[in-house]
Design a protein around this motif. Structure first.
Motif, PDB file in Angstrom:
ATOM      1  N   UNK A 220       0.829  -1.203   0.000  1.00  0.00           N
ATOM      2  CA  UNK A 220       0.000   0.000   0.000  1.00  0.00           C
ATOM      3  C   UNK A 220       0.865   1.257   0.000  1.00  0.00           C
ATOM      4  N   UNK A 221       1.898   1.256   0.862  1.00  0.00           N
ATOM      5  CA  UNK A 221       2.785   2.427   0.909  1.00  0.00           C
ATOM      6  C   UNK A 221       3.494   2.623  -0.427  1.00  0.00           C
ATOM      7  N   UNK A 222       3.972   1.519  -1.003  1.00  0.00           N
ATOM      8  CA  UNK A 222       4.686   1.639  -2.281  1.00  0.00           C
ATOM      9  C   UNK A 222       3.760   2.118  -3.390  1.00  0.00           C
ATOM     10  N   UNK A 223       2.519   1.621  -3.388  1.00  0.00           N
ATOM     11  CA  UNK A 223       1.548   2.098  -4.396  1.00  0.00           C
ATOM     12  C   UNK A 223       1.354   3.605  -4.256  1.00  0.00           C
ATOM     13  N   UNK A 224       1.183   4.052  -3.013  1.00  0.00           N
ATOM     14  CA  UNK A 224       0.928   5.486  -2.791  1.00  0.00           C
ATOM     15  C   UNK A 224       2.116   6.335  -3.237  1.00  0.00           C
ATOM     16  N   UNK A 225       3.315   5.945  -2.821  1.00  0.00           N
ATOM     17  CA  UNK A 225       4.494   6.756  -3.139  1.00  0.00           C
ATOM     18  C   UNK A 225       4.760   6.785  -4.639  1.00  0.00           C
ATOM     19  N   UNK A 226       4.602   5.624  -5.293  1.00  0.00           N
ATOM     20  CA  UNK A 226       4.825   5.602  -6.739  1.00  0.00           C
ATOM     21  C   UNK A 226       3.763   6.426  -7.468  1.00  0.00           C
ATOM     22  N   UNK A 227       2.509   6.332  -6.996  1.00  0.00           N
ATOM     23  CA  UNK A 227       1.437   7.094  -7.643  1.00  0.00           C
ATOM     24  C   UNK A 227       1.648   8.593  -7.455  1.00  0.00           C
ATOM     25  N   UNK A 228       2.073   9.000  -6.263  1.00  0.00           N
ATOM     26  CA  UNK A 228       2.302  10.430  -6.010  1.00  0.00           C
ATOM     27  C   UNK A 228       3.457  10.936  -6.879  1.00  0.00           C
ATOM     28  N   UNK A 229       4.539  10.143  -6.970  1.00  0.00           N
ATOM     29  CA  UNK A 229       5.667  10.545  -7.831  1.00  0.00           C
ATOM     30  C   UNK A 229       5.202  10.672  -9.275  1.00  0.00           C
ATOM     31  N   UNK A 230       4.340   9.749  -9.703  1.00  0.00           N
ATOM     32  CA  UNK A 230       3.826   9.798 -11.079  1.00  0.00           C
ATOM     33  C   UNK A 230       3.083  11.107 -11.320  1.00  0.00           C
ATOM     34  N   UNK A 231       2.220  11.482 -10.370  1.00  0.00           N
ATOM     35  CA  UNK A 231       1.417  12.702 -10.552  1.00  0.00           C
ATOM     36  C   UNK A 231       2.320  13.936 -10.589  1.00  0.00           C
ATOM     37  N   UNK A 232       3.372  13.932  -9.765  1.00  0.00           N
ATOM     38  CA  UNK A 232       4.285  15.083  -9.775  1.00  0.00           C
ATOM     39  C   UNK A 232       4.985  15.214 -11.133  1.00  0.00           C
ATOM     40  N   UNK A 233       5.379  14.067 -11.704  1.00  0.00           N
ATOM     41  CA  UNK A 233       6.021  14.131 -13.025  1.00  0.00           C
ATOM     42  C   UNK A 233       5.020  14.516 -14.101  1.00  0.00           C
ATOM     43  N   UNK A 234       3.762  14.115 -13.938  1.00  0.00           N
ATOM     44  CA  UNK A 234       2.738  14.551 -14.893  1.00  0.00           C
ATOM     45  C   UNK A 234       2.595  16.070 -14.842  1.00  0.00           C
ATOM     46  N   UNK A 235       2.716  16.627 -13.637  1.00  0.00           N
ATOM     47  CA  UNK A 235       2.638  18.081 -13.482  1.00  0.00           C
ATOM     48  C   UNK A 235       3.784  18.758 -14.247  1.00  0.00           C
ATOM     49  N   UNK A 236       4.997  18.234 -14.062  1.00  0.00           N
ATOM     50  CA  UNK A 236       6.151  18.816 -14.775  1.00  0.00           C
ATOM     51  C   UNK A 236       5.958  18.646 -16.287  1.00  0.00           C
ATOM     52  N   UNK A 237       5.525  17.450 -16.687  1.00  0.00           N
ATOM     53  CA  UNK A 237       5.293  17.193 -18.109  1.00  0.00           C
ATOM     54  C   UNK A 237       4.205  18.092 -18.674  1.00  0.00           C
ATOM     55  N   UNK A 238       3.188  18.371 -17.866  1.00  0.00           N
ATOM     56  CA  UNK A 238       2.095  19.234 -18.312  1.00  0.00           C
ATOM     57  C   UNK A 238       2.558  20.675 -18.477  1.00  0.00           C
ATOM     58  N   UNK A 239       3.400  21.144 -17.557  1.00  0.00           N
ATOM     59  CA  UNK A 239       3.923  22.518 -17.662  1.00  0.00           C
ATOM     60  C   UNK A 239       4.792  22.645 -18.922  1.00  0.00           C
ATOM     61  N   UNK A 240       5.627  21.626 -19.160  1.00  0.00           N
ATOM     62  CA  UNK A 240       6.457  21.694 -20.366  1.00  0.00           C
ATOM     63  C   UNK A 240       5.608  21.585 -21.634  1.00  0.00           C
TER      64      UNK A 240
END
Lengths: 48, 564
Positions: free
Chosen positions: B20-40
Motif C-alpha cells: 500500500x505504501x509503495x503504491x501510494x508513493x509511486x502514484x504520487x511521484x507519477x502525478x508530480x512528473x505529470x505536473x512537470x510534463x504538463x507545464x512543459x
C-alpha cells in the motif's frame, strides 16, 4: 481447477507458466528484432 | 517480515501494508512528473502554434526533451509500478515479495528521474526523447535514465516474486485473474524493454564520458527503438488491463471469453515489441525482409490482439448491462451505461480513441509503403498522443477515481468536476491528435521548431489547411492541458482536503475475498456468454473506418508517387 495436471490443456498450462512466458517474451523480440537487426547492420557494406 | 492487511469496506479490495505504501508513493511521484510534463507541454504547444511561436529554438528543444522524458517515461512508469503492486499484492490478496527492494526500486527511479531532468534543464542535453547519436547529452542524462531503468526492472522482478508468493501461499486457485495476467504481460514487455535499453544506454554513457570512441548511429537507432517504442507497449498492456479492471469494479463485467482475452495477451507477449521496427522503415541499413516481417506480418498479430481487446471490453460491458436488464434494442446498454462515473467514462473514451485514432493510425504507420507518406512528420506525435495520452494516460486517470477513495481513503472533491474531466481531457486530446495527424499528412515536420523554415534558401508555401490544423493543434492542445491540470487539481485536492473515509480494520493475515464486492469481480475468473449485438455493430464500424482510411492512404500514395 483440474484435479490432475494431465487434465489441464496445454495452452492453459502455458498461460499459467509465467516464467516460461517471460523467457519466450524476451527471447522472441531479442531474436527477431534485435539480433536480426544487428546482423543486417553488420552486413551493410561500408562506403568507399 | 511481519506485516498487516486491511480490507477496504467499500470495495472489498485488500491492501498489504508495505504494498500500500509503495503504491501510494509511486502514484504520487507519477502525478508530480505529470505536473512537470504538463507545464512543459505548454511550452511545446505554444511554440508549435504558428500564431504564437512562444520559445526560441534552443529553449524549445530543451522543453521538448523534458516533455518527452517526463511524460513518456517518468509519469507513466511510476504509475505502472503502482499498477504492478496493485495487480499482484492487492488482487491476489498476498504479501509483497521483498518489500525492502520495493523501496530500492522507488528511490532509484526518483534519483534517476531527477538526475536526467537536472541534465536537461542545465541546457546541455537537449537531445529530445530519442537522444539519437551523434548528438551527445551530458553523462548524467544517460546515467539518470540507467538508474531509472534499473529501478523499474527491480519493480518487475518484485511483481514476479509476488506471483510466486501468492502461488506458494495458495491465495488464488487456478489461473491468476485477468487483470493480473495483463499486468504480467506488461512486466514481460518491460523486462525486454529495459534490457534492450541497458544494451544501448550503458555504452552511450561510456561514450559520453570518453571511454568509448564512437557509437554507430544506425545501430543506436535500431537498439534504441527496442527501448523507445517497446516502453510504450508496456503502456498498452497496462492500460488494456485497466480497461478490464474498471468495468469489472464499476458494473461487475466479466470478459466474453477469458481464453480469447488471455490468448490476445499472449500475442502481445510474442509480437507487440516488434512494432518498434516501424520507426526504421525508411532507414537504409535494415533489410527489406527485416522490415516487412517485423511490421507487416508479425506486428499484425499484435494488432489483432488489440482488436480482440477492443471487442471484448465493450462486449463485457454490454453483457453486464444486459444482465442488469438493459436489453431493449441494440444500444440501450450503451445509452444507460454509467456515463456519470468518471472512471467508466474515462475508460470508454480511452478505448474508443485508442482504437479509432491510435490503432488505425498505428497500422498505417506500420505499413512500409504508406508509411512513406507521413514518416517523421507531425503525424507521428499525432499517432502516439492518441495511444499514450488518450489511451494510457486517460485510462490511468480513470482508474485513479477508483483508487483515491479505496487506496488513499479520501473522498473525491468536486464530484461534478470529476464527471466533466474525462470528457474534457479525452475529447480535446482526441481532436488534437486528429489534427496533428492531418497536418502531418500534409507534410508538417515532426518536431522542427519552425514549420515555415524561415531563412532557408528555398521557401515552401504551406496549404491553408496545414496552417489551420496547426492552429487547431495549439487550441485543442491548450484545452487538453487544462483538462490534465484539472485532474491533477482534483486528485491532489482530494488527498489534501477530501473527506476522510473508513479504511477498514488492520489484521495480521490475508482474508478471503468478501462475496458480492467489487473486489470479487476484479479477482474473478470466468466468462460472460451473452449475445452482444451492439458490440458487433461497434466493431463493424471500426472495420469500415479502418478499411476506408487504409484505402484513402493508398490512393493518396498513388497520387504523390507517380509511376508511368
Amino acid at each position: 481447477m483440474a484435479e490432475n495436471d494431465d487434465d489441464v490443456p496445454f495452452m492453459q498450462k502455458l498461460l499459467d507458466s509465467y516464467y516460461v512466458l517471460t523467457v519466450i517474451g524476451v527471447l522472441s523480440p531479442t531474436i527477431l528484432y534485435t539480433l536480426w537487426g544487428i546482423v543486417d547492420i553488420m552486413n551493410t557494406p561500408l562506403a568507399k | 517480515m511481519a506485516t498487516t492487511y486491511r480490507t477496504c469496506p467499500a470495495s472489498g479490495l485488500q491492501f498489504e501494508a508495505q504494498a500500500e505504501k509503495l503504491m501510494k508513493w509511486n502514484a504520487v511521484a507519477a502525478v508530480l512528473w505529470l505536473l512537470v510534463g504538463g507545464i512543459t507541454a505548454i511550452g511545446v504547444i505554444m511554440t508549435r502554434w504558428p500564431a504564437f511561436k512562444l520559445l526560441p529554438p534552443d529553449q524549445f528543444y530543451l522543453i521538448l526533451t523534458a516533455h518527452g522524458i517526463d511524460m513518456l517515461l517518468c509519469w507513466i512508469i511510476f504509475f505502472e509500478m503502482a499498477v504492478l503492486y496493485f495487480a499482484s499484492s492487492t488482487l491476489l490478496r498476498c504479501r509483497l515479495a521483498t518489500p525492502m527492494l520495493g523501496w530500492v526500486q522507488f528511490w532509484l527511479m526518483v534519483v534517476g528521474s531527477i538526475m536526467t531532468n537536472v541534465a536537461i534543464f542545465q541546457g546541455e542535453s537537449s537531445v529530445m526523447f530519442t537522444s539519437y547519436v551523434p548528438m551527445q547529452a551530458a553523462p548524467h542524462f544517460y546515467l539518470g535514465l540507467i538508474l531509472f531503468a534499473v529501478g523499474a526492472l527491480i519493480g518487475c522482478f518484485i511483481f514476479l516474486g509476488t506471483l510466486a508468493v501468492a502461488k506458494k501461499d495458495k491465495t488464488y486457485t487456478g489461473s491468476i485473474p485477468m487483470v493480473t495476467f495483463g499486468a504480467l504481460t506488461a512486466t514481460i514487455i518491460a523486462i525486454f524493454t529495459i534490457l534492450t535499453g541497458a544494451g544501448i544506454l550503458v555504452p552511450t554513457f561510456f561514450w559520453s564520458v570518453g571511454l568509448i570512441k564512437e557509437i554507430d548511429p544506425q545501430l543506436y537507432r535500431m537498439v534504441w527503438w527496442g527501448l523507445g517504442h517497446s516502453s510504450q507497449q508496456i503502456n498498452v498492456a497496462a492500460h488494456v488491463s485497466i480497461w478490464y479492471l474498471i468495468p469489472a469494479i464499476v458494473i461487475g463485467a466479466k470478459p466474453l471469453s477469458e481464453k480469447v482475452s488471455r490468448g490476445a495477451f499472449l500475442l502481445y507477449i510474442l509480437f507487440l515489441q516488434l512494432a518498434s521496427a516501424h520507426h526504421l522503415l525508411s532507414d537504409p541499413g535494415m533489410s527489406a525482409e527485416w522490415k516487412v516481417l517485423n511490421t507487416s506480418y508479425f506486428m499484425y498479430f499484435a494488432v489483432m490482439a488489440s482488436m480482440i481487446h477492443g471487442f471484448t471490453v465493450p462486449g463485457a460491458v454490454e453483457a453486464a448491462m444486459r444482465r442488469k436488464g438493459f436489453t431493449n434494442g441494440t444500444f440501450e446498454w450503451l445509452r444507460k451505461a454509467p456515463w456519470g462515473n468518471p472512471a467508466f467514462a474515462g475508460m470508454f473514451i480511452s478505448l474508443v480513441s485508442f482504437g479509432f485514432l491510435g490503432g488505425i493510425s498505428g497500422v498505417v504507420l506500420g505499413t512500409e509503403q504508406i508509411n512513406m507518406l507521413m514518416h517523421n512528420t507531425f503525424y507521428v506525435p499525432g499517432h502516439f498522443h492518441t495511444t499514450v495520452v488518450t489511451g494510457t494516460t486517460l485510462a490511468f486517470m480513470a482508474v485513479t477515481y477508483l483508487l483515491v477513495p479505496t487506496l488513499f481513503k479520501r473522498e473525491m472533491i468536486h464530484p461534478k468536476l470529476c464527471q466533466i474531466q474525462p470528457y474534457l481531457f479525452g475529447i480535446a486530446m482526441s481532436i488534437t491528435g486528429l489534427v496533428m495527424m492531418g497536418a502531418g499528412t500534409l507534410g508538417v515536420s515532426r518536431r522542427h521548431w519552425d514549420m515555415a523554415f524561415q531563412g532557408a534558401p528555398f521557401t515552401y508555401e504551406w496549404p491553408g489547411a496545414a496552417m489551420l490544423m496547426m492552429g487547431m493543434t495549439g487550441f485543442f492542445g491548450v484545452v487538453t492541458i487544462i483538462g490534465g491540470g484539472l485532474w491533477i487539481y482534483l486528485v491532489v485536492g482530494s488527498l489534501l482536503w477530501g473527506k476522510k473515509l473508513d479504511g477498514g480494520q488492520y489484521v495480521d493475515k490475508p482474508t478471503p475475498i468478501p462475496a458480492a464486492t467489487p473486489a470479487a469481480s476484479a479477482s474473478h475468473h470466468g466468462s460472460d456468454h451473452v449475445a452482444v449485438p451492439g458490440t458487433v455493430v461497434l466493431a463493424l464500424t471500426l472495420f469500415v473506418a479502418f478499411v476506408l482510411y487504409y484505402y484513402v492512404n493508398w490512393k493518396y500514395l498513388s497520387e504523390v508517387w507517380l509511376l508511368s
